[in-house]
Design a protein around this motif. Structure first.
Motif, short mmCIF file in Angstrom:
data_model
loop_
_atom_site.label_atom_id
_atom_site.label_comp_id
_atom_site.label_asym_id
_atom_site.label_seq_id
_atom_site.Cartn_x
_atom_site.Cartn_y
_atom_site.Cartn_z
N CYS A 51 0.86 -1.26 0.03
CA CYS A 51 0.08 0.16 -0.11
C CYS A 51 0.90 1.50 -0.03
O CYS A 51 0.50 2.23 -0.69
CB CYS A 51 -0.98 -0.16 1.23
SG CYS A 51 -2.43 -1.18 0.94
N GLY A 87 -10.02 4.24 2.29
CA GLY A 87 -8.90 3.78 2.92
C GLY A 87 -9.14 2.87 4.13
O GLY A 87 -8.41 1.69 4.17
N ALA A 91 -8.31 -1.04 4.29
CA ALA A 91 -7.45 -1.81 5.68
C ALA A 91 -8.11 -2.77 6.44
O ALA A 91 -7.42 -3.84 6.68
CB ALA A 91 -6.93 -0.42 6.48
N THR A 204 -4.86 3.83 4.24
CA THR A 204 -4.54 2.44 4.55
C THR A 204 -3.04 2.28 5.08
O THR A 204 -2.93 1.30 5.98
CB THR A 204 -4.82 1.84 3.12
OG1 THR A 204 -6.09 1.91 2.63
CG2 THR A 204 -4.64 0.14 3.59
#
Length: 314
Positions: A51, A87, A91, A204
Motif C-alpha cells: 500500500c 482507505g 485496511a 490504508t
C-alpha cells in the motif's frame, strides 16, 4: 438511451477495467508466496509495503496528469471523506482476510470472504441503491458462488474454525461497504476516482503501519534483490494498477456485477498456482474455474445489454 454510466465512463470500458483488476489481484497471492519463500516478511508488513509503495506510484502518476476541471472543483472535505472511508475499508478488508486465512486456512477463508461479498453487496445494493439483479443476475451470482465453493473447498483437508469464519465475514463486510460507497459516488456524479484511490492508500498505509511495526517492518532475506522486485511488482500491478482500475470501474458498473467479476481473483490465482508454483490441476479446479468464468461472462453481457436499454436518468 446510452451505454455510458453517470460517472462518465462507458459501461464496456468499466467492465474491462474490472476484469483486468480481478485478474491482476489473483497474481498477488502467487507473488506473496514467493515473498514468503524468499524472506521472513509477514502478511501485515507485506500489506503495508504494497500500500505504501502503491501510494507513491499512484501519487506520481496523479501529479503528472493534468488536473481536470471537475476534480479541481470538488470540495476538499468531500475528497477527504471519500479517501478516509475507502482507505479504512481497504485496511479492514485486507487485514481481516489475512487473519482469517491464518485462523482457518486459505480455502475456507477465501470461500467465506469472497463468497459472502456478492451476497452482502447484492442485498446492500438493493436496500441502499435500488439496484435489482433480476433472474439472470441471481442465477449468475449463484453460479459464481457455486464455482467458488468448488474451487476453494475441493481440498478435503479444509478445516472450518468459527473465529476464522467470523474474520472472513468482517473482511467481506468491509469490501462490500467499500464497493457500495464507490458505486454510490459514481451514480451521484462524483468525480476524482483517481484522486480518491491515491489518498485511500495513504490512509490504508497509516492504518497498517502500527501493526506492521509490531510484526516486523523490515524482513530478513538472503536475496534482497529478488525480494525487492517481488514487492515492487505487488505494489505496482495488483495494487496501484489494479485498484485504480477497480475504483474507476466500480463507479460505473452495478455493485453486484462488480462483486462477481472480482471473483476472477481466485481463478487467476488457481491458474498461477498450477503454472508457476507446481500445484496439481484437479477436477474441482477445472470445474470451479469454468463455472465462475461462465457466470462472469453472463453478467458482463447482461450489464452491457441493460445499459443500452436503460436511460441515463434512471
Amino acid at each position: 438511451m446510452s451505454n455510458t454510466s453517470v460517472s462518465g465512463l462507458p459501461i464496456g470500458r468499466g467492465l474491462i477495467y474490472l476484469i483486468i483488476a480481478g485478474a491482476a489481484w489473483g497474481t498477488a497471492g502467487a507473488a506473496a508466496s514467493l515473498v514468503y519463500r524468499t524472506s521472513d516478511m509477514g502478511p501485515i508488513a507485506l500489506s503495508f509495503w504494497r500500500c505504501a509503495v502503491g501510494f507513491v506510484l499512484l501519487l506520481a502518476v496523479q501529479l503528472l496528469r493534468p488536473r481536470t476541471r471537475t476534480a479541481a472543483s470538488e470540495p476538499l472535505g468531500r475528497k477527504m471523506w471519500r479517501a478516509g472511508a475507502t482507505g479504512l475499508g481497504l485496511a479492514v478488508f485486507q487485514t481481516a482476510y489475512f487473519a482469517a486465512v491464518d485462523a482457518t486456512g486459505l480455502a475456507v477463508g477465501t470461500v467465506v470472504a469472497l463468497g459472502a461479498g456478492p451476497v452482502f453487496i447484492a442485498l446492500g445494493a438493493r436496500l441502499t441503491l435500488g439496484e435489482r439483479l433480476g433472474r439472470g443476475g441471481v442465477a449468475a451470482v449463484a453460479g459464481a458462488l457455486t464455482g467458488l465453493a468448488v474451487l476453494a473447498l475441493g481440498d478435503e483437508g479444509a478445516a472450518v474454525r468459527p473465529w476464522g469464519v467470523l474474520l472472513a465475514l468482517v473482511s467481506a463486510a468491509a469490501y462490500s461497504v467499500m464497493t457500495l460507497l464507490t458505486r454510490k459516488w459514481g451514480r451521484d456524479g462524483g468525480a476524482g476516482a483517481a484522486a480518491t484511490s491515491v489518498w485511500a492508500f495513504a490512509v490504508t498505509s497509516l492504518s497498517l503501519l502500527p501493526f506492521a511495526l509490531v510484526e516486523g517492518l523490515l524482513p530478513h532475506t538472503v536475496d534482497p534483490v529478488r525480494l525487492g522486485w517481488l514487492v515492487a511488482y505487488i505494489a505496482a500491478v495488483p495494487t496501484a494498477l489494479a485498484y485504480a482500475l477497480y475504483f474507476a470501474g466500480a463507479a460505473a458498473v452495478r455493485s453486484a456485477t462488480v462483486s462477481v467479476i472480482m471473483l476472477l481473483e481466485p481463478v487467476s490465482a488457481a491458474v498461477l498456482a498450477v503454472v508457476l508454483l507446481g500445484e496439481h490441476l484437479t477436477a474441482p479446479t477445472v470445474a470451479g474455474t469454468l463455472l465462475m468464468l461462465g457466470s462472469v461472462a453472463g453478467l458482463a453481457v447482461a450489464e452491457t445489454r441493460g445499459a443500452r436499454r436503460e436511460p441515463l436518468t434512471a
